[in-house]
Write an enzyme that holds these catalytic residues in place. Structure first.
Site, PDB file in Angstrom:
ATOM      1  N   ASP A  62      30.790 -35.979  -4.774  1.00 31.29           N
ATOM      2  CA  ASP A  62      31.223 -34.997  -3.780  1.00 31.29           C
ATOM      3  C   ASP A  62      30.108 -34.897  -2.740  1.00 31.29           C
ATOM      4  O   ASP A  62      28.941 -34.718  -3.098  1.00 31.29           O
ATOM      5  CB  ASP A  62      31.403 -33.642  -4.488  1.00 31.29           C
ATOM      6  CG  ASP A  62      32.508 -32.803  -3.882  1.00 31.29           C
ATOM      7  OD1 ASP A  62      32.566 -32.748  -2.642  1.00 31.29           O
ATOM      8  OD2 ASP A  62      33.279 -32.203  -4.637  1.00 31.29           O
TER       9      ASP A  62
ATOM     10  N   HIS B 107      39.599 -27.410  -7.982  1.00 34.91           N
ATOM     11  CA  HIS B 107      38.727 -26.311  -8.407  1.00 34.91           C
ATOM     12  C   HIS B 107      38.864 -25.064  -7.525  1.00 34.91           C
ATOM     13  O   HIS B 107      38.119 -24.110  -7.704  1.00 34.91           O
ATOM     14  CB  HIS B 107      37.278 -26.800  -8.380  1.00 34.91           C
ATOM     15  CG  HIS B 107      36.852 -27.211  -7.006  1.00 34.91           C
ATOM     16  ND1 HIS B 107      37.365 -28.325  -6.371  1.00 34.91           N
ATOM     17  CD2 HIS B 107      36.016 -26.647  -6.115  1.00 34.91           C
ATOM     18  CE1 HIS B 107      36.850 -28.418  -5.168  1.00 34.91           C
ATOM     19  NE2 HIS B 107      36.023 -27.413  -4.982  1.00 34.91           N
ATOM     20  N   ASP B 108      39.772 -25.091  -6.556  1.00 36.77           N
ATOM     21  CA  ASP B 108      39.902 -23.958  -5.629  1.00 36.77           C
ATOM     22  C   ASP B 108      41.211 -23.189  -5.774  1.00 36.77           C
ATOM     23  O   ASP B 108      41.392 -22.170  -5.106  1.00 36.77           O
ATOM     24  CB  ASP B 108      39.813 -24.450  -4.170  1.00 36.77           C
ATOM     25  CG  ASP B 108      38.415 -24.909  -3.789  1.00 36.77           C
ATOM     26  OD1 ASP B 108      37.436 -24.382  -4.362  1.00 36.77           O
ATOM     27  OD2 ASP B 108      38.293 -25.790  -2.916  1.00 36.77           O
TER      28      ASP B 108
ATOM     29  N   ASP C 111      33.597 -32.939   1.525  1.00 38.57           N
ATOM     30  CA  ASP C 111      33.972 -31.527   1.599  1.00 38.57           C
ATOM     31  C   ASP C 111      34.184 -31.133   3.066  1.00 38.57           C
ATOM     32  O   ASP C 111      33.348 -31.433   3.924  1.00 38.57           O
ATOM     33  CB  ASP C 111      32.806 -30.718   0.997  1.00 38.57           C
ATOM     34  CG  ASP C 111      33.117 -29.262   0.766  1.00 38.57           C
ATOM     35  OD1 ASP C 111      33.864 -28.972  -0.173  1.00 38.57           O
ATOM     36  OD2 ASP C 111      32.605 -28.418   1.531  1.00 38.57           O
TER      37      ASP C 111
ATOM     38  N   GLU D  75      38.412 -33.915   2.356  1.00 37.97           N
ATOM     39  CA  GLU D  75      39.128 -32.651   2.178  1.00 37.97           C
ATOM     40  C   GLU D  75      39.450 -32.107   3.573  1.00 37.97           C
ATOM     41  O   GLU D  75      38.563 -31.633   4.278  1.00 37.97           O
ATOM     42  CB  GLU D  75      38.266 -31.642   1.417  1.00 37.97           C
ATOM     43  CG  GLU D  75      38.999 -30.343   1.182  1.00 37.97           C
ATOM     44  CD  GLU D  75      38.077 -29.159   0.867  1.00 37.97           C
ATOM     45  OE1 GLU D  75      38.547 -28.220   0.215  1.00 37.97           O
ATOM     46  OE2 GLU D  75      36.902 -29.164   1.275  1.00 37.97           O
TER      47      GLU D  75
HETATM   48  C1  NOJ Z   1      35.550 -26.564  -0.077  1.00 39.28           C
HETATM   49  C2  NOJ Z   1      35.288 -26.602  -1.543  1.00 39.28           C
HETATM   50  O1  NOJ Z   1      36.373 -27.218  -2.192  1.00 39.28           O
HETATM   51  C3  NOJ Z   1      35.066 -25.184  -2.011  1.00 39.28           C
HETATM   52  O2  NOJ Z   1      34.953 -25.104  -3.408  1.00 39.28           O
HETATM   53  C4  NOJ Z   1      33.821 -24.656  -1.350  1.00 39.28           C
HETATM   54  O3  NOJ Z   1      33.633 -23.302  -1.686  1.00 39.28           O
HETATM   55  C5  NOJ Z   1      33.924 -24.792   0.173  1.00 39.28           C
HETATM   56  N1  NOJ Z   1      34.375 -26.092   0.564  1.00 39.28           N
HETATM   57  C6  NOJ Z   1      32.584 -24.564   0.818  1.00 39.28           C
HETATM   58  O4  NOJ Z   1      31.752 -25.658   0.539  1.00 39.28           O
END
Ligand code: NOJ
Length: 533
Positions: A99, A320-321, A201, A260
């Site tokens: 990542d 994970h979000d 990210d 992402e």
């Molecule tokens: C996206 C990530 O998936 C998330 O977990 C993170 O909090 C934010 N970016 C900030 O880096």
């Protein structure tokens, strides 16, 4: 299999390292823990693992705030553990995706420490610093995704710095060529180590408008959503960087990058894919689909249409979000719906991403008290949003204490259902979700039609049925998914029915279905895959 390209034809498995397996019993998962479980992943049939960040981090945002891009955090076992994991993964033909969090660093990163120390420090313009407007006003109206203004006044130099996320995550200044060069050098460092790919990210937020123009307003719930993000996201300079990044990747064999897409839709994601850009970019709409065929059908059609055979699709329903699909789509512990979605994911045209525990139907842990929330986003928005701890609970390996994840109390609680919902028990139950996943992954790998075949929709009935075929010159697969609890008939053309069909997999039957009047009757909640050729 000839012509098998791991990131295109394989399955990618996301690991949240804090929660996968704890090898030293400190309550936090680590890299030796992952290495220990590589045989499990090989047996599951995945081709790559994507590790959520494992770099040194003060963990304000659990690794998404990096303090050193060139090292591995000691809590995960340090660099030696990483090197070992890489070798062991490669020995099993499992690729490793890191990542990369490059929009921002941790405020503890030495670059930021230097940068904030004085106006004329050499690292000052590695971050986005602005003077206040008249009367001490913030430089513009940009907001932080994680609440409140995106500008933080730094007492030391009386200037504001910009942070798209928390103030502990200051944004890098991508308009500084030194930053870009440093990032490319650092990526090279990991490529030289043998890393196979990267997940970027929020990559489309790197560049901000050069003149810091305000964003226009629109309707929305939060202040962030009340703006059109035309000046703080998706700036044209990104393409120039992606070109450089891609040519670096392409100077190594078979490397891969997926981005992402921040705040973007399928069209935005598609724009960033191509030979001089990313191999893949995430379209998030699958995660917000309701459990009905219409919703999934429309998303697939839209994605296929916008990519137009040029970009390679990817699909995921967990990460994970977000709340786990098992908790989104079922209130009970029944896994029928999960088998339908598993079949969809593994038979669509595109790369499927699995999130650890998805294969055993892990549910979110309940979040009930603010005092127990660890995710800073949950603490900030409580009680309107309870954060992301729910989907990050420890992997459920066995019925042992703490689900076999650790011998110590883990950093987040284990779900109560672990005593029976775990890898060990599902491995010994032929009807389990895990066994079903394994079969699907095996079928996918053994039949090129699922990797390379065209996607052709046959039909969808809004609350019941979704059916499509995948086709190559040699093989045709028919995938029929009954989203309802009742029997549903699928009528097929005689042309499609001709030939030598066999049953590949179903969660409801062991033998080929009867065909009457060109109609196949599907059981309630049945996922059926047939193959011709
Ligand atoms: C996206 C990530 O998936 C998330 O977990 C993170 O909090 C934010 N970016 C900030 O880096």
């Amino acid at each position: 299999m000839a012509d098998f390209l791991w990131w295109r034809d394989g399955v990618i498995y996301q690991i949240y390292p804090r929660s996968f397996k704890d090898s030293n019993d400190d309550g936090i998962g680590d890299l030796p823990g992952i290495t220990e479980k590589l045989d499990y992943l090989q047996d599951l049939g995945v081709d790559a693992i994507w590790l959520s960040p494992v770099y040194p981090s003060p963990d304000f945002d659990f690794g998404y705030d990096i303090a050193d891009y060139y090292d591995i955090d000691q809590k995960f076992g340090g660099m030696a553990a990483f090197d070992k994991l890489l070798v062991e993964a490669h020995n099993r033909n499992i690729h490793v995706i890191m990542d990369l969090v490059l929009n921002h660093t941790s405020d503890q990163h030495p670059w930021f420490q230097q940068s904030r120390s004085s106006i004329d420090n050499l690292f000052r313009d590695w971050y986005i610093w602005k003077k206040s407007l008249k009367d001490g006003k913030k430089p513009n109206n940009w907001q932080s995704r994680f609440g409140d203004s995106g500008w933080e006044l730094d007492k030391n130099t009386e200037e504001y710095y910009f942070h798209m996320f928390f103030k502990e995550q200051p944004d890098l200044n991508w308009r500084n060529p030194k930053v870009v060069q440093e990032i490319l050098d650092m990526i090279k460092f990991w490529l030289d180590k043998g890393v196979d790919g990267f997940r970027l990210d929020v990559f489309n937020a790197y560049f901000k408008d050069a003149d810091f123009k305000n964003n226009p307003y629109k309707m929305g719930l939060t202040k962030f959503d009340q703006q059109k993000h035309i000046n703080d996201i998706d700036q044209p300079e990104m393409f120039d960087f992606l070109k450089k990044f891609r040519s670096l990747l392409d100077s190594y064999p078979n490397r891969y990058a997926v981005g992402e897409t921040f705040m973007g839709d399928h069209q935005t994601a598609a724009n960033y894919m191509g030979d001089k850009a990313l191999h893949g970019a995430f379209d998030f709409s699958f995660q917000s689909n309701r459990y009905n065929p219409a919703s999934f059908f429309k998303t697939i059609q839209r994605w296929e249409h916008v990519l137009d055979q040029k970009g390679w699709p990817n699909y995921f329903i967990n990460n994970h979000d977000v709340i786990r699909s098992a908790s989104r789509y079922t209130k009970s512990e029944d896994d029928d719906r999960l088998k339908i979605l598993a079949t969809l994911m593994m038979t669509l045209r595109g790369t499927p991403f699995l999130y650890y525990g998805e294969e055993i139907g892990m549910r979110d842990i309940p979040i009930t008290k603010k005092s127990e929330v660890l995710d800073p986003v949950g603490r900030h928005f409580w009680p309107f949003y309870k954060g992301r701890d729910g989907c990050r609970s420890p992997m459920q390996w066995s019925e042992d204490q703490f689900a076999g994840f650790s011998k110590q109390k883990p950093w987040l609680p284990v779900h109560d259902n672990y005593s029976w919902r775990n890898v060990e028990s599902q491995n010994s139950n032929p009807e389990s979700l895990l066994k079903f996943y394994k079969n699907l992954l095996r079928i996918r790998k053994m039949n090129q039609v699922f990797q390379k075949g065209m996607y052709l929709p046959i039909t969808y009935e809004p609350h019941k049925l979704l059916a499509f075929i995948r086709q190559t010159a040699d093989q045709t697969a028919l995938i029929a998914l009954n989203f309802s609890k009742r029997h549903v008939g699928l009528v097929l053309s005689s042309q499609l029915l001709s030939g030598d069909w066999k049953l590949l997999i179903s969660n409801k039957r062991d033998s080929f279905p009867t065909v009457r009047d060109r109609k196949i009757m599907l059981e309630g909640n049945e996922a059926l895959v047939l193959l011709n050729g």
